[in-house]
Design an enzyme around this catalytic site. Sequence first.
Site, PDB file in Angstrom:
ATOM      1  N   LYS A 152     -13.117   2.206  15.303  1.00 36.60           N
ATOM      2  CA  LYS A 152     -13.229   1.846  13.875  1.00 36.60           C
ATOM      3  C   LYS A 152     -12.765   0.408  13.671  1.00 36.60           C
ATOM      4  O   LYS A 152     -13.366  -0.356  12.918  1.00 36.60           O
ATOM      5  CB  LYS A 152     -12.412   2.829  13.017  1.00 36.60           C
ATOM      6  N   ARG A 178     -12.375  -3.076   6.923  1.00 36.99           N
ATOM      7  CA  ARG A 178     -10.989  -3.571   6.962  1.00 36.99           C
ATOM      8  C   ARG A 178     -10.815  -4.570   8.114  1.00 36.99           C
ATOM      9  O   ARG A 178     -10.181  -5.608   7.937  1.00 36.99           O
ATOM     10  CB  ARG A 178     -10.024  -2.383   7.098  1.00 36.99           C
ATOM     11  N   THR A 214       0.837  -1.203   0.000  1.00 39.66           N
ATOM     12  CA  THR A 214       0.000   0.000   0.000  1.00 39.66           C
ATOM     13  C   THR A 214       0.870   1.251   0.000  1.00 39.66           C
ATOM     14  O   THR A 214       2.003   1.219   0.479  1.00 39.66           O
ATOM     15  CB  THR A 214      -0.935   0.050   1.229  1.00 39.66           C
ATOM     16  N   LYS A 241      -3.709   2.863   6.226  1.00 40.00           N
ATOM     17  CA  LYS A 241      -3.977   1.424   6.233  1.00 40.00           C
ATOM     18  C   LYS A 241      -2.965   0.697   7.118  1.00 40.00           C
ATOM     19  O   LYS A 241      -3.319  -0.188   7.886  1.00 40.00           O
ATOM     20  CB  LYS A 241      -3.906   0.856   4.804  1.00 40.00           C
ATOM     21  N   PRO A 256      -0.540   5.311   4.289  1.00 41.32           N
ATOM     22  CA  PRO A 256      -0.048   5.081   5.654  1.00 41.32           C
ATOM     23  C   PRO A 256      -1.165   4.810   6.667  1.00 41.32           C
ATOM     24  O   PRO A 256      -0.941   4.166   7.691  1.00 41.32           O
ATOM     25  CB  PRO A 256       0.693   6.379   5.997  1.00 41.32           C
ATOM     26  N   ASP A 315      -7.812  -3.809  -1.211  1.00 41.08           N
ATOM     27  CA  ASP A 315      -8.428  -2.846  -2.118  1.00 41.08           C
ATOM     28  C   ASP A 315      -9.803  -2.538  -1.553  1.00 41.08           C
ATOM     29  O   ASP A 315     -10.575  -3.446  -1.223  1.00 41.08           O
ATOM     30  CB  ASP A 315      -8.534  -3.397  -3.538  1.00 41.08           C
ATOM     31  N   PHE A 336      -9.868   8.403   7.692  1.00 41.81           N
ATOM     32  CA  PHE A 336      -9.346   9.004   6.460  1.00 41.81           C
ATOM     33  C   PHE A 336     -10.347   8.763   5.337  1.00 41.81           C
ATOM     34  O   PHE A 336     -11.391   8.147   5.538  1.00 41.81           O
ATOM     35  CB  PHE A 336      -7.966   8.418   6.117  1.00 41.81           C
ATOM     36  N   GLY A 337      -9.998   9.242   4.159  1.00 39.46           N
ATOM     37  CA  GLY A 337     -10.805   8.983   2.973  1.00 39.46           C
ATOM     38  C   GLY A 337     -12.239   9.463   3.118  1.00 39.46           C
ATOM     39  O   GLY A 337     -12.500  10.613   3.494  1.00 39.46           O
TER      40      GLY A 337
HETATM   41  P1  ITT Z   1      -3.368   1.812  -1.885  1.00 44.54           P
HETATM   42  O1  ITT Z   1      -4.061   1.410  -3.176  1.00 44.54           O
HETATM   43  O2  ITT Z   1      -1.955   2.214  -2.085  1.00 44.54           O
HETATM   44  O3  ITT Z   1      -3.527   0.774  -0.795  1.00 44.54           O
HETATM   45  P2  ITT Z   1      -5.480   3.783  -1.690  1.00 44.54           P
HETATM   46  O4  ITT Z   1      -5.816   4.809  -0.657  1.00 44.54           O
HETATM   47  O5  ITT Z   1      -5.477   4.222  -3.141  1.00 44.54           O
HETATM   48  O6  ITT Z   1      -4.072   3.134  -1.285  1.00 44.54           O
HETATM   49  P3  ITT Z   1      -7.719   2.039  -2.173  1.00 44.54           P
HETATM   50  O7  ITT Z   1      -7.573   2.017  -3.659  1.00 44.54           O
HETATM   51  O8  ITT Z   1      -8.041   0.756  -1.506  1.00 44.54           O
HETATM   52  O9  ITT Z   1      -6.395   2.551  -1.487  1.00 44.54           O
HETATM   53  O10 ITT Z   1      -8.759   3.117  -1.678  1.00 44.54           O
HETATM   54  C1  ITT Z   1      -9.767   3.650  -2.472  1.00 44.54           C
HETATM   55  C2  ITT Z   1     -10.290   4.941  -1.906  1.00 44.54           C
HETATM   56  O11 ITT Z   1     -11.100   4.668  -0.770  1.00 44.54           O
HETATM   57  C3  ITT Z   1      -9.236   5.967  -1.461  1.00 44.54           C
HETATM   58  O12 ITT Z   1      -9.717   7.250  -1.846  1.00 44.54           O
HETATM   59  C4  ITT Z   1      -9.211   5.862   0.034  1.00 44.54           C
HETATM   60  O13 ITT Z   1      -8.938   7.091   0.654  1.00 44.54           O
HETATM   61  C5  ITT Z   1     -10.640   5.397   0.349  1.00 44.54           C
HETATM   62  N1  ITT Z   1     -10.609   4.504   1.507  1.00 44.54           N
HETATM   63  C6  ITT Z   1      -9.920   3.346   1.618  1.00 44.54           C
HETATM   64  N2  ITT Z   1     -10.102   2.811   2.846  1.00 44.54           N
HETATM   65  C7  ITT Z   1     -10.929   3.643   3.518  1.00 44.54           C
HETATM   66  C8  ITT Z   1     -11.464   3.660   4.811  1.00 44.54           C
HETATM   67  O14 ITT Z   1     -11.164   2.727   5.700  1.00 44.54           O
HETATM   68  N3  ITT Z   1     -12.295   4.658   5.148  1.00 44.54           N
HETATM   69  C9  ITT Z   1     -12.591   5.631   4.274  1.00 44.54           C
HETATM   70  N4  ITT Z   1     -12.109   5.714   3.034  1.00 44.54           N
HETATM   71  C10 ITT Z   1     -11.277   4.727   2.641  1.00 44.54           C
END
Ligand code: ITT
Length: 197
Positions: free
Chosen positions: A174, A180, A8, A13, A11, A70, A151-152
């Site tokens: 969480k 996850r 990944t 994750k 960070p 993913d 995050f995200g």
């Molecule tokens: P890697 O592929 O390098 O692992 P990434 O952040 O691109 O990093 P993903 O493709 O799995 O990973 O993530 C897709 C999107 O979903 C990305 O915008 C993340 O910020 C969001 N995301 C992933 N896990 C999340 C979580 O636990 N809570 C909220 N948003 C998440």
Amino acid sequence: MLKIALGTSNPHKLEEINDMIQEVHPDSVEFVLVEGEFDPIENGKTFEENSYIKAAEAAKIMGIPALADDTGLCVDALDGRPGIYSARYALDQKSKISKLLNEMKDVEQENRKAHFVCTMTLVAPNGEKLFSNTGRIDGYIDTKPSGEHGFGYDPLFFIPDLNKTMAEMTLKEKNTLSHRARALRPMIEWIKSNLAD
Ligand code: ITT
């Protein structure tokens, strides 16, 4: 201690996964980030395919077993979008939040259902898929972002039973219920039974 590479570039994750492993099996497995350049081409058509691509690349570079996840946010009113394209939905996380709010602006509360999906795959250095598992959590897309944790898309992901968004939960909270965590728990058991001493 067994070392597993984590495929990944995110960070957050690593932080979540390390916290969970410490909680369940302290001192048995250590997750390490890939050293050097890590830029796999995520051209799979499913969460599982993309998690395999990331883990296989990490395992190849590091020469040890590797795990990758993913993840995507699937919104009912958007026919499951952004789904596997959640990372590419907009340029940065702030724009992703505002774009999603905008797409959902006319959607009534009862139609704002969504879920997170997380598929994790563990791959051997020779590219063999060892174990794969998916976790999911259901909730709603809120009408405004709330919370500073996570995050995200977490600030928009509202869980009615807890009356808060995922970003209003601490890391520990969480990790008790997230997509996850649900994907990782059986994965940890598999690793303990098959790889760890
Ligand atoms: P890697 O592929 O390098 O692992 P990434 O952040 O691109 O990093 P993903 O493709 O799995 O990973 O993530 C897709 C999107 O979903 C990305 O915008 C993340 O910020 C969001 N995301 C992933 N896990 C999340 C979580 O636990 N809570 C909220 N948003 C998440």
